[in-house]
Design a protein around this motif. Structure first.
Motif, PDB file in Angstrom:
ATOM      1  N   ARG A 144      -2.959  -6.522  -9.655  1.00 47.27           N
ATOM      2  CA  ARG A 144      -2.691  -7.662  -8.936  1.00 47.27           C
ATOM      3  C   ARG A 144      -1.378  -7.871  -8.534  1.00 47.27           C
ATOM      4  NH1 ARG A 144      -6.723  -9.181 -12.651  1.00 47.27           N
ATOM      5  NH2 ARG A 144      -5.001 -10.525 -13.909  1.00 47.27           N
ATOM      6  N   LYS A 145      -0.571  -7.654  -9.511  1.00 46.30           N
ATOM      7  CA  LYS A 145       0.869  -7.784  -9.153  1.00 46.30           C
ATOM      8  C   LYS A 145       1.328  -6.780  -8.090  1.00 46.30           C
ATOM      9  CE  LYS A 145       5.586  -7.938 -11.199  1.00 46.30           C
ATOM     10  NZ  LYS A 145       5.971  -7.565 -12.489  1.00 46.30           N
ATOM     11  N   THR A 146       0.936  -5.527  -8.003  1.00 46.42           N
ATOM     12  CA  THR A 146       1.308  -4.363  -7.009  1.00 46.42           C
ATOM     13  C   THR A 146       0.735  -4.977  -5.712  1.00 46.42           C
ATOM     14  OG1 THR A 146       1.455  -2.746  -8.798  1.00 46.42           O
ATOM     15  CG2 THR A 146       1.195  -2.140  -6.434  1.00 46.42           C
ATOM     16  N   ALA A 147      -0.455  -5.385  -5.621  1.00 42.10           N
ATOM     17  CA  ALA A 147      -1.106  -5.674  -4.383  1.00 42.10           C
ATOM     18  C   ALA A 147      -0.351  -6.914  -3.762  1.00 42.10           C
ATOM     19  CB  ALA A 147      -2.404  -6.081  -4.578  1.00 42.10           C
ATOM     20  N   ALA A 148       0.004  -7.879  -4.663  1.00 40.59           N
ATOM     21  CA  ALA A 148       0.726  -9.169  -4.225  1.00 40.59           C
ATOM     22  C   ALA A 148       2.168  -8.802  -3.809  1.00 40.59           C
ATOM     23  CB  ALA A 148       0.904 -10.186  -5.495  1.00 40.59           C
ATOM     24  N   GLU A 149       2.681  -7.983  -4.452  1.00 45.11           N
ATOM     25  CA  GLU A 149       4.147  -7.362  -3.999  1.00 45.11           C
ATOM     26  C   GLU A 149       4.044  -6.574  -2.585  1.00 45.11           C
ATOM     27  OE1 GLU A 149       5.653  -5.118  -7.031  1.00 45.11           O
ATOM     28  OE2 GLU A 149       6.365  -6.965  -8.359  1.00 45.11           O
ATOM     29  N   LEU A 150       2.823  -5.812  -2.680  1.00 44.32           N
ATOM     30  CA  LEU A 150       2.810  -5.040  -1.169  1.00 44.32           C
ATOM     31  C   LEU A 150       2.454  -6.339   0.035  1.00 44.32           C
ATOM     32  CD1 LEU A 150       2.618  -2.660   0.250  1.00 44.32           C
ATOM     33  CD2 LEU A 150      -0.015  -2.478  -0.233  1.00 44.32           C
ATOM     34  N   LEU A 151       1.700  -7.339  -0.349  1.00 44.54           N
ATOM     35  CA  LEU A 151       1.349  -8.353   0.714  1.00 44.54           C
ATOM     36  C   LEU A 151       2.644  -9.019   1.041  1.00 44.54           C
ATOM     37  CD1 LEU A 151      -2.093  -9.658  -0.303  1.00 44.54           C
ATOM     38  CD2 LEU A 151      -1.611  -8.150   1.755  1.00 44.54           C
ATOM     39  N   GLN A 152       3.410  -9.317   0.072  1.00 46.20           N
ATOM     40  CA  GLN A 152       4.570 -10.186   0.356  1.00 46.20           C
ATOM     41  C   GLN A 152       5.490  -9.346   1.098  1.00 46.20           C
ATOM     42  OE1 GLN A 152       6.551 -11.258  -3.242  1.00 46.20           O
ATOM     43  NE2 GLN A 152       7.948 -12.799  -2.078  1.00 46.20           N
ATOM     44  N   SER A 153       5.542  -7.902   1.006  1.00 44.25           N
ATOM     45  CA  SER A 153       6.404  -6.874   1.727  1.00 44.25           C
ATOM     46  C   SER A 153       6.050  -6.851   2.838  1.00 44.25           C
ATOM     47  CB  SER A 153       6.481  -5.785   1.035  1.00 44.25           C
ATOM     48  OG  SER A 153       7.111  -4.645   1.784  1.00 44.25           O
TER      49      SER A 153
END
Length: 278
Positions: free
Chosen positions: A245-254
């Motif tokens: 979830r953290k990786t997905a959130a960081e990807l969306l934020q990027s």
């Protein structure tokens, strides 16, 4: 014997009666100077009469030997001896002698007119010492020995009062004793075997309980280990899900940051085009 001048004490009679079969008894009146000569003579007669009436056996000086028969017969008539004693030495004439000093005169220990000390010494030490020893050994010791053997079961007659061999009695008692000893040994052996078996059973029971306890603890440990492993796996799954979830959130934020930057550049270009040059 105390110089009471009356009669023997009951305790004296009982004591002498108990001892006459064990030792040679020679009655002696102590402190004989405490009573008069006439009272002393009557007291001796009274003592002799009481000893005879109560069956007390006193030592009689032997008269079967012609060399001492006369003196011993005379001394037997003097029993019981009347003596006095003293630790002081007084000068009487030209000699120092054991004596007792009184206001009315002096009583000499070794004066035969005053007491029977010299007679007693002569009879015991010089004339009848060997006979006393012989009487002690042949009569008193043998009687004591016979009584002890009879207490142990050794008798010289059988139940029918017929002569019986002491050797046969000894062998019978020895065999009886050995039989009892073997019986006791067998009982002790059986008791020892029984106790060993009981101890072995107790040890086996204790060992069984220990094994059961070990198995319970082992199973409990395995259950706890399994629970911990399940918890660890669950935590690992949660950590992995959190990381995803953290990786997905960081990807969306990027991606959102990149889209915002493109729109800003586009608006800047449009503004530059709309500006009219002067």
């Amino acid at each position: 014997i105390a110089p009471t001048g009356h009669s023997l004490k009951s305790l004296d009679l009982v004591t002498m009666k108990k001892l006459d079969s064990k030792v040679n008894i020679i009655p002696i009146i102590a402190k004989s100077d405490a009573i008069s000569k006439s009272e002393l003579t009557k007291f001796k007669i009274k003592i002799t009469s009481e000893l005879v009436s109560n069956g007390v056996q006193i030592y009689q000086f032997p008269t079967d030997d012609e060399s001492v028969a006369e003196i011993n017969g005379t001394m037997n008539a003097h029993l019981p001896f009347a003596v006095i004693g003293s630790t002081e030495e007084l000068k009487i004439g030209n000699k120092m002698m054991k004596a007792r000093q009184y206001p009315w005169g002096t009583v000499q220990v070794e004066n035969e007119a005053h007491c029977d000390f010299v007679k007693l010494r002569e009879m015991l030490i010089r004339v009848n010492m060997e006979d006393l020893r012989e009487q002690t050994h042949s009569r008193h010791y043998e009687l004591y020995r016979r009584c002890k053997l009879e207490e142990m079961g050794f008798k010289d007659t059988d139940p029918d009062s017929k002569p019986f061999s002491l050797q046969e009695t000894y062998e019978a008692k020895r065999n009886e004793f050995l039989g009892e000893l073997q019986k006791k040994e067998e009982e002790m052996r059986q008791m020892f075997v029984q106790r060993v078996k009981e101890k072995e059973a107790e040890l086996k029971e204790a060992e069984k309980e220990l094994h059961e306890k070990f198995d319970r603890l082992k199973k409990l440990h395995q259950d706890e280990k399994k629970k911990l492993e399940d918890k660890k796996k669950s935590l690992d799954d949660e950590v992995n899900a959190f990381k995803q979830r953290k990786t997905a959130a960081e990807l969306l934020q990027s991606q959102g940051s990149q889209a915002g930057g493109s729109q800003t550049l586009k608006r800047d270009k449009e503004k530059k085009k709309s500006i009219t040059p002067i």
